[in-house]
Design an enzyme around this catalytic site. Structure first.
Site, PDB file in Angstrom:
ATOM      1  CE  LYS A   1      -3.968   1.870   2.662  1.00 27.95           C
ATOM      2  NZ  LYS A   1      -4.829   1.612   3.838  1.00 27.95           N
TER       3      LYS A   1
ATOM      4  CB  SER B   1      -8.619   0.536   5.923  1.00 26.24           C
ATOM      5  OG  SER B   1      -9.260   1.754   6.194  1.00 26.24           O
TER       6      SER B   1
ATOM      7  CB  SER C   1      -8.110   3.543   2.916  1.00 27.84           C
ATOM      8  OG  SER C   1      -7.229   2.968   3.875  1.00 27.84           O
TER       9      SER C   1
END
Length: 490
Positions: A77, A176, A152
């Site tokens: 990420k 997330s 996210s």
């Protein structure tokens, strides 16, 4: 021989590498070929192809024979720092940021010769739950491109679901990792708070932020966790668990485990999803576990989202005060340093982030801090105490991350235009594990209208092995097939 690497677990890939049925270089090239086929997902911020190919040439036969992660591809990420590699947090204000430091978690994996093949898109700076807030645009759900991935950690989830990599790193501040896992039909694990170092990870809300893992197989979670669940003096929240050797201690024996499930009797949900949920619970009872249906104070459940919002937005406002465009990042001109800061932040942040900063600043203001921020912390403590009481009696607590599949992008964008008078608190249950810092894992349960829905198992802090073992048991019995791992994309 044709090798469909994307169908395989880490252990299976390692066996192919050990027997030389495939070389590290060949595996890496197959990954980038498949990544090209799924380019439409818009899940990548930065490809690391040249770096990855270079790294594969450094891997020795001895490392492959003695290290399950050697030559195994993964993605990170883009709020996790990678030394000398662009790390943007999917925000325009950091579009040129190349850190001169490495995150602990990336260092641990690359030291094991795992191959980082890309940095993945996220809702800007981790702020968002739909995968529609990245500076690079919407991340699409590989099961159906008209639907959201959740966020996210949207890019990481999408690439694991598409079989491009066997595991990916994400972060989980408020579901997330686990909500995107539910929407994308994969395994998403948020460990005990502090179990994995956050050193070098862009902060969002430090009292909630947790690094976690996406995979298609529960055992792969344990394999990666064995490498990255280490205490770190560079992270003041780092904890050392008494648990060790998560892979070695995976165990399907759940006899005498006391498992609580939330009382859903009054909730109207789809018959297909409900029957799949009931079947999963039956697997647990057939395996010897004792199941107890429990109630949870409805007012506390209704407070989950507002408590999370006030605490996380306030912490983000403080943590991101250094994103001014002056010392690093994209700078916009101004006559004074105040103008430079204002212009840089105005141009550099998206609407979602700006909104959260405004709410956070309001909650921290002198006239509202007691009413909002301090009260939110007190309610959080009530929630934690309730969970502590549950985990004194039960080994695990099962909730549904959502009883609905991923909504369409169109519907989500339309809903953002209106202020709802009511909110379904049952969509927020994954926040429980963020607020108390306990481990939580989402595994695939079923599909509805061609889209996946997940199932979530929660535990007391530092009881990660129990959660993994129950997930390991269920994953072998739940009849779920990831249609994306077939041959149709070859």
């Amino acid at each position: 021989m044709k090798i469909n690497y994307y169908q395989l677990s880490i252990r299976q890939l390692n066996e192919l590498l050990k027997t030389k049925a495939i070389t590290p270089d060949q595996l890496t090239k197959l990954v980038y070929k498949r990544l090209t086929q799924f380019k439409k997902l818009n899940a990548i911020v930065t490809s690391l192809e040249q770096y990855a190919i270079k790294q594969t040439k450094l891997i020795t036969e001895e490392e492959i024979n003695n290290n399950l992660l050697a030559a195994i591809p993964f993605v990170t990420k883009d709020n996790i720092a990678t030394i000398n590699i662009l790390t943007t947090g999917s925000s325009k204000i950091l579009a040129n940021f190349i850190p001169n430091y490495d995150s602990t978690v990336n260092k641990l994996l690359t030291n094991k010769q795992a191959i980082n093949i890309a940095k993945t898109a996220l809702d800007e700076l981790g702020m968002g739950g739909d995968g529609l807030q990245a500076a690079t645009g919407h991340v699409l759900n590989p099961w159906n491109l008209k639907h959201i991935t959740g966020g996210s950690s949207s890019g990481s989830a999408a690439l694991v679901a598409a079989g491009i990599v066997p595991f990916a790193l994400g972060t989980d501040t408020g579901d997330s990792i686990r909500k995107p896992a539910a929407y994308c039909g994969i395994v998403g694990f948020k460990p005990t708070y502090g179990l994995i170092s956050r050193n070098g990870v862009f902060p969002y809300a430090p009292s909630l932020d947790t690094v976690g893992i996406f995979t298609n197989h529960v055992e792969d979670i344990a394999i990666v966790l064995d490498t990255i669940a280490l205490p770190d003096q560079q992270d003041f929240t780092s904890v050392e668990s008494k648990e060790k050797d998560y892979t070695k201690n995976l165990d399907e024996n759940i006899k005498a485990k006391n498992i609580a499930i939330l009382n859903y009797n009054d909730y109207q949900w789809n018959d297909t999803v409900k029957s799949s949920f009931d079947e999963a619970i039956k697997h647990l009872t057939d395996g010897g576990a004792k199941i107890y249906q429990i109630d949870f104070d409805k007012q506390l459940l209704q407070s989950l989202l507002p408590v999370y919002m006030i605490i996380s937005f306030a912490e983000a406002t403080s943590c991101h005060a250094n994103l001014t465009g002056i010392n690093f990042g994209i700078r916009k001109n101004g006559k004074t340093y105040q103008e430079v800061m204002t212009n840089s932040r105005t141009a550099g942040f998206g609407d979602m982030v700006k909104r959260r900063y405004i709410i956070g600043a309001y909650a921290l203001s002198e006239s509202h801090q007691e009413e909002l921020f301090n009260k939110a912390k007190k309610v959080r403590q009530l929630i934690v105490e309730k969970l502590n009481a549950i985990f004194k009696k039960y080994d695990a607590f099962i909730v549904m991350p959502t009883i609905n599949p991923a909504p369409t992008i169109k519907d989500v964008l339309e809903q953002k235009k209106v202020i709802k008078s009511e909110h379904d608190y049952l969509e927020d249950l994954l926040l429980l594990a963020n607020l108390n810092g306990g481990p939580s894992i989402t595994i695939p349960l079923t599909t509805f209208n061609g889209l996946p829905i997940g199932f979530s198992i929660n535990g007391a802090p530092c009881n990660d092995q129990v959660v993994l073992n129950i997930a390991w048991f269920l994953s072998k019995r739940i009849n779920f097939t990831n249609k994306l791992l077939g041959d149709e994309h070859e």
